[in-house]
Design a protein around this motif. Structure first.
Motif, mmCIF file in Angstrom:
data_model
loop_
_atom_site.group_PDB
_atom_site.id
_atom_site.type_symbol
_atom_site.label_atom_id
_atom_site.label_comp_id
_atom_site.label_asym_id
_atom_site.label_seq_id
_atom_site.Cartn_x
_atom_site.Cartn_y
_atom_site.Cartn_z
ATOM 1 N N ASP A 148 15.108 2.378 55.437
ATOM 2 C CA ASP A 148 15.439 2.563 54.017
ATOM 3 C C ASP A 148 16.767 3.314 53.860
ATOM 4 O O ASP A 148 16.916 4.184 52.997
ATOM 5 N N GLY B 125 18.120 -1.039 49.866
ATOM 6 C CA GLY B 125 17.205 -0.268 50.694
ATOM 7 C C GLY B 125 16.217 -1.182 51.395
ATOM 8 O O GLY B 125 16.504 -2.339 51.695
ATOM 9 N N ARG B 126 15.013 -0.653 51.624
ATOM 10 C CA ARG B 126 13.996 -1.429 52.342
ATOM 11 C C ARG B 126 13.588 -2.654 51.532
ATOM 12 O O ARG B 126 13.418 -2.597 50.309
#
Length: 665
Positions: free
Chosen positions: A636, A652-653
């Motif tokens: 992340d 991010g993730r």
């Protein structure tokens, strides 16, 4: 009999069947799967291990097991390749060996693809349903594809249509978690689907394909107006028809249509408050190609392709819901290429060719041209190239090449190249190969750099074209080798050194800021250089486990000021792992590291180092169906959007799942 030993024999001593096998290889070897066959290094088919110019390949298998959706996804694990966001656009460009995307040619089957804003190819604007593999050449050693390829060549090779009938379909859903546009973690933030149908007889073959990528975008705080990830819907459809009247001959036509709709949402500070801003952009690219190739009994081959491509976009900017401006961009690109490969003559393979290219561009805002002093600008170039591939026994090969370019605005320039390959050591299953090359690069300023008044005041900047720019030129040296143990271990080391004269770059130091808008222009940097070393290790630990890793060290410098060039990290590393956990169950890991990079030389501002890791799992249900799941950016890792000097990962993730269905031949 090996390829090189065959061509070193005088014609009278080469058996007719062997000669035909060799000289029709460009039409037949594409169906061979035992060894990877590439074309970019010499513009003729060769086994990747035998190419005199180092070639890196992203295979179809790699694309499928990593679930790549766009060209950007497919090439992001190439050692030493840096990806950057396109300014003001929803997409990515690339940098190779310290040279920017303007100095790297991106090709589809050897033909150029239109660049957004007539400058940078947006790697997110090409989807992968038709792709067989991707070839990467670094440095200016491939004169066959244009002396302007100072940083290298990315050549996307589409699939060869086979007889019979086959097809595939792929669908997936993904989530940005708490950053989903909807604010609900389990909603589908991204949807992807693609299909391909192909087949026919020995003489007639056809293909249909489609690809849709629907991304709702994301925001670090979805309840706010601003979105850090743009919403975009990308669609690409293609068709190809081929006629093969006899072995070695082919006529084909193909067309594709690409559509994209983007929405950017951000805020602009106008004292005493922040105002909601929105930018929408609709993009249309229509591409048509006609081609023909034939081979003669004596081994001579002739091939030609004609490209007609239009690229249009319409961008609208809103403030508090009110339409503020409309920007329209139109580009028309024509390209004709032809080449002749002569029969093997003693120990030599001669190749001759030509390229003709014409480009027309116009851009306006609210009906007023953004070109300095005109409504539309154009340029035309004519290029001739020649190559002689000389074999010295079975172990040594030298390739000599020359490309002459005549540009409508800058006259004539010649760029030579030379490449050397040798089998320097062989003992048992061990083999050592040496590769060395020198090439000259030459690139005239593109239309954007010379003529655009590129006004992105809503994003806080404006770039002015400079009609007095001079062409760039470079000398590129590459020296490396490969040490391999059968198919178990392979070690690659390559050193490079690029000297660039009159490098074109945005003049960030002398920017002028007025009413919160920074105004830039382009300038020539008299003398710059990039140098570094690339290493890559591939280790097949067992039939079930394969590990590959790479490290690149690079330095880029303005020799007149003594300062480093911006946006060029010194250290990059890659790690890959493929593990067949059980029969039909495969775990894949791809990890990327990039060191801190200089952002502003005047203030010595840097963007921090970062690292991301993607993990994938593929489960073969039966011979036709594969299910998969993946997590991109497991750590992340995401940039600090409040820091303008942070150029770390945007997204991010991201978690997704999908399935693939394939049938037929």
């Amino acid at each position: 009999m090996s390829y090189s030993s065959l061509v070193t024999q005088p014609p009278c001593r080469i058996k007719k069947t062997a000669l035909l096998l060799l000289l029709t290889s460009s039409f037949a070897m594409a169906d061979v799967t035992l060894d990877t066959v590439v074309v970019t290094a010499t513009r003729s088919e060769r086994r990747v291990d035998d190419t005199p110019v180092r070639t890196e390949v992203i295979s179809r298998a790699e694309i499928e097991k990593t679930h790549a959706r766009t060209l950007k996804d497919a090439i992001e694990n190439i050692p030493g390749l840096q990806l950057r966001e396109v300014h003001g656009k929803s997409g990515y460009e690339l940098s190779l060996q310290g040279l920017s995307s303007d100095q790297v040619l991106v090709l589809i089957d050897g033909l150029p693809i239109a660049a957004s804003t007539s400058s940078t190819v947006n790697l997110s604007q090409y989807l992968l349903s038709e792709v067989d593999h991707i070839e990467v050449i670094k440095g200016a050693a491939s004169a066959q594809y244009g002396s302007s390829a100072m940083g290298g060549v990315i050549n996307v090779i589409t699939r060869r249509v086979k007889p019979g009938f086959s097809g595939s379909a792929d669908a997936s859903l993904g989530s940005y978690g708490a950053q989903n546009d909807s604010g609900k973690s389990w909603d589908a933030g991204l949807k992807h689907g693609q299909f391909q149908l192909e087949g026919g007889s020995e003489q007639w073959r056809a293909r249909l394909s489609g690809d849709v990528l629907d991304d709702a975008g994301f925001g670090t705080k979805p309840e706010n107006w601003s979105r850090q990830g743009d919403a975009s819907k990308r669609q690409q459809y293609g068709a190809k028809l081929s006629w093969l009247p006899q072995a070695g001959d082919e006529l084909w036509v193909e067309g594709s249509r690409y559509r994209e709709d983007d929405v950017q949402r951000y805020q602009r500070y106008v004292p005493p408050r922040l105002l909601a801003q929105e930018k929408t952009e609709g993009i249309a690219r229509d591409r048509f190609v006609a081609g023909a190739k034939t081979s003669f009994v004596n081994g001579m081959r002739v091939q030609a392709q004609l490209l007609d491509e239009t690229y249009n976009s319409e961008g609208k900017e809103y403030s508090l819901g009110d339409l503020m401006s409309v920007r329209r961009f139109e580009q028309h690109l024509n390209h004709l290429t032809a080449q002749v490969d002569l029969p093997a003559w003693y120990s030599q393979l001669w190749q001759f060719g030509m390229d003709w290219r014409k480009e027309n561009v116009s851009q306006s805002v609210n009906g007023v041209s953004e070109f300095l002093g005109s409504q539309k600008v154009s340029k035309e170039s004519r290029e001739l190239f020649v190559q002689n591939d000389i074999f010295f026994g079975d172990d040594w090969e030298v390739v000599l090449g020359l490309r002459v370019q005549d540009d409508s605005d800058f006259g004539t320039h010649a760029a030579p190249k030379i490449a050397l390959r040798g089998n320097v050591w062989e003992s048992g299953d061990w083999k050592g190969v040496l590769r060395a090359s020198f090439g000259q690069g030459y690139r005239v300023p593109n239309l954007k750099e010379r003529h655009f008044l590129f006004d992105h005041s809503s994003l806080g900047y404006m770039v002015l074209g400079n009609p007095n720019l001079k062409p760039e030129s470079s000398n590129s040296w590459q020296l490396g080798g490969n040490l391999a143990l059968s198919r178990k271990v392979s070690l690659d080391i390559n050193a490079y050194f690029n000297q660039v004269k009159d490098l074109i770059q945005v003049d960030e130091i002398n920017a002028v800021t007025s009413n919160g808008v920074s105004k830039f222009t382009y300038k020539n940097i008299a003398r710059t250089e990039t140098r570094g070393i690339e290493t890559a290790l591939d280790w097949r630990v067992s039939d079930q486990l394969n590990i590959n890793t790479s490290y690149t060290y690079s330095l880029s410098k303005d020799l007149d000021s003594g300062k480093a060039l911006t946006r060029r990290p010194e250290n990059m590393a890659r790690l890959g792992l493929d593990w067949e956990v059980l029969a039909g169950s495969t775990f894949t890991l791809r990890s990327r590291y990039q060191s801190a990079e200089l952002i502003d030389s005047a203030k010595n501002a840097h963007s921090d180092a970062w690292m991301t890791t993607d993990i994938k799992f593929n489960q073969q249900i039966n011979k036709n169906i594969t299910a998969y799941i993946g997590i991109d950016n497991v750590q992340d890792t995401q940039r600090d959007f409040s820091n303008p000097n942070d150029f770390g990962p945007i997204s991010g993730r991201f978690i997704y799942l999908g399935s693939r269905f394939a049938w037929g031949s």
